[in-house]
Scaffold this motif. Structure first.
Motif, short mmCIF file in Angstrom:
data_model
loop_
_atom_site.label_atom_id
_atom_site.label_comp_id
_atom_site.label_asym_id
_atom_site.label_seq_id
_atom_site.Cartn_x
_atom_site.Cartn_y
_atom_site.Cartn_z
N SER A 123 66.65 -20.95 23.22
CA SER A 123 67.38 -20.18 22.21
C SER A 123 66.98 -20.59 20.80
O SER A 123 66.85 -19.75 19.91
N ARG A 124 66.77 -21.89 20.63
CA ARG A 124 66.39 -22.41 19.31
C ARG A 124 65.03 -21.82 18.89
O ARG A 124 64.85 -21.38 17.76
N GLN B 272 63.72 -19.11 20.01
CA GLN B 272 63.91 -17.67 19.81
C GLN B 272 64.36 -17.39 18.38
O GLN B 272 63.87 -16.49 17.72
N GLN B 273 65.27 -18.22 17.90
CA GLN B 273 65.76 -18.06 16.53
C GLN B 273 64.62 -18.19 15.52
O GLN B 273 64.56 -17.50 14.52
N LEU B 274 63.69 -19.10 15.85
CA LEU B 274 62.58 -19.35 14.92
C LEU B 274 61.60 -18.18 14.86
O LEU B 274 61.07 -17.84 13.80
N GLU C 106 61.97 -14.93 16.37
CA GLU C 106 62.45 -13.55 16.40
C GLU C 106 62.51 -12.94 15.00
O GLU C 106 62.86 -13.64 14.04
#
Lengths: 201, 75
Positions: free
Chosen positions: B22-23, B25-27, B29
């Motif tokens: 998830s971390r 993905q945040q970076l 996306e």
């Protein structure tokens, strides 16, 4: 940065099929596949996002070609005996020409990846086969029966012969080669067994 | 499909958990220089695959490492 190489893509596809048939889904991994292809894992990821993506694409590709082959020259309007004979010819030709693909399609179809098959092609295929069977029942050429019973009686014997062929031997290691003559002889027995006129004695 | 200009970058990482994924993905996306990405957590190397518009391998490595993960380009 990498580009695509069609020869390598083909090698990956063929090796993946072989590995899936020989080792099954459990033993399959991107690392093993890369090793077997003698390419880096990184190269493999150019073609596929991950293992799931690879298996789904393989399944859709092989399944699509398989269904196309089965419907070749076949029509739901055919008389029952003629249509089943066409199916046996198409199925045996595909199996003999692409034995690994046929076995791989079978493995994928009966796995959690089974839903990856091309839905439009699958629908066309199912519709054609359902219409064919319904026509045969309506014309009094076939006894109504559960679909599983139908499939196992109609195609079970063919796939048993083809399996004997791919193993090179049948019962008690008797040498075995699939022939059209034997296929047609077996088909006649199957069709006679399915005919409504073959009543209980 | 992506245009011919897109490039696929592949990295070995230690993005093993759902949280770490998830971390990352945040970076990645919503960036204009990244067309798509995924982490193969079934693979021993937790391979990060990036379909790059203009982002370079060095920039991906810097981003992921800054977030506290290991990241090295796979050859």
């Amino acid at each position: 940065m990498r580009g695509r190489d069609l020869n390598k893509e083909r090698l990956v596809r063929d090796t993946a099929i072989q590995m899936l048939v020989e080792q099954g889904l459990q033993g399959f991994s991107m690392n093993k596949l890369a090793g077997a292809c003698n390419i880096s894992v990184a190269t493999l990821y150019i073609y596929y996002k991950d293992k799931d993506d690879l298996i789904r694409k393989l399944g859709a590709d092989i399944g699509g070609r398989h269904m196309d082959a089965l419907l070749s020259g076949f029509s739901p309007e055919m008389r029952f005996r003629e249509g089943i004979r066409k199916q046996w010819e198409n199925r045996s030709q595909f199996y003999l020409k692409y034995p690994l693909e046929a076995m791989c399609a079978e493995i994928i179809r009966h796995s959690p990846y089974g839903e990856c098959m091309d839905k439009k092609k699958l629908r066309t295929f199912k519709d054609a086969m359902s219409a064919f069977v319904q026509n045969a029942i309506d014309r009094g050429e076939l006894k109504p029966m559960p679909v599983e019973a139908f499939w196992s009686i109609v195609y079970g014997p063919l796939y048993t012969l083809l399996r004997f062929h791919s193993e090179g031997s049948s019962l008690a290691r008797r040498k075995f080669v699939f022939t059209k003559e034997l296929m047609l002889q077996t088909l006649e027995i199957v069709l006679d067994g399915l005919s409504p006129s073959t009543g209980k004695k | 499909m992506y245009s011919d200009d897109s490039k696929i970058l592949v990295f070995k990482t230690n993005i093993k958990t759902f949280r770490s994924k998830s971390r990352v993905q945040q970076l990645l996306e919503g960036r204009d220089d990244v067309l798509a990405f995924n982490v193969d957590q079934q693979d021993a190397d937790c391979v990060l695959r990036v379909v790059a518009a203009t982002i370079t391998a060095k920039e991906v490595i810097a981003l992921v490492r800054d977030a506290g993960f290991q990241c090295a380009e796979l050859d």
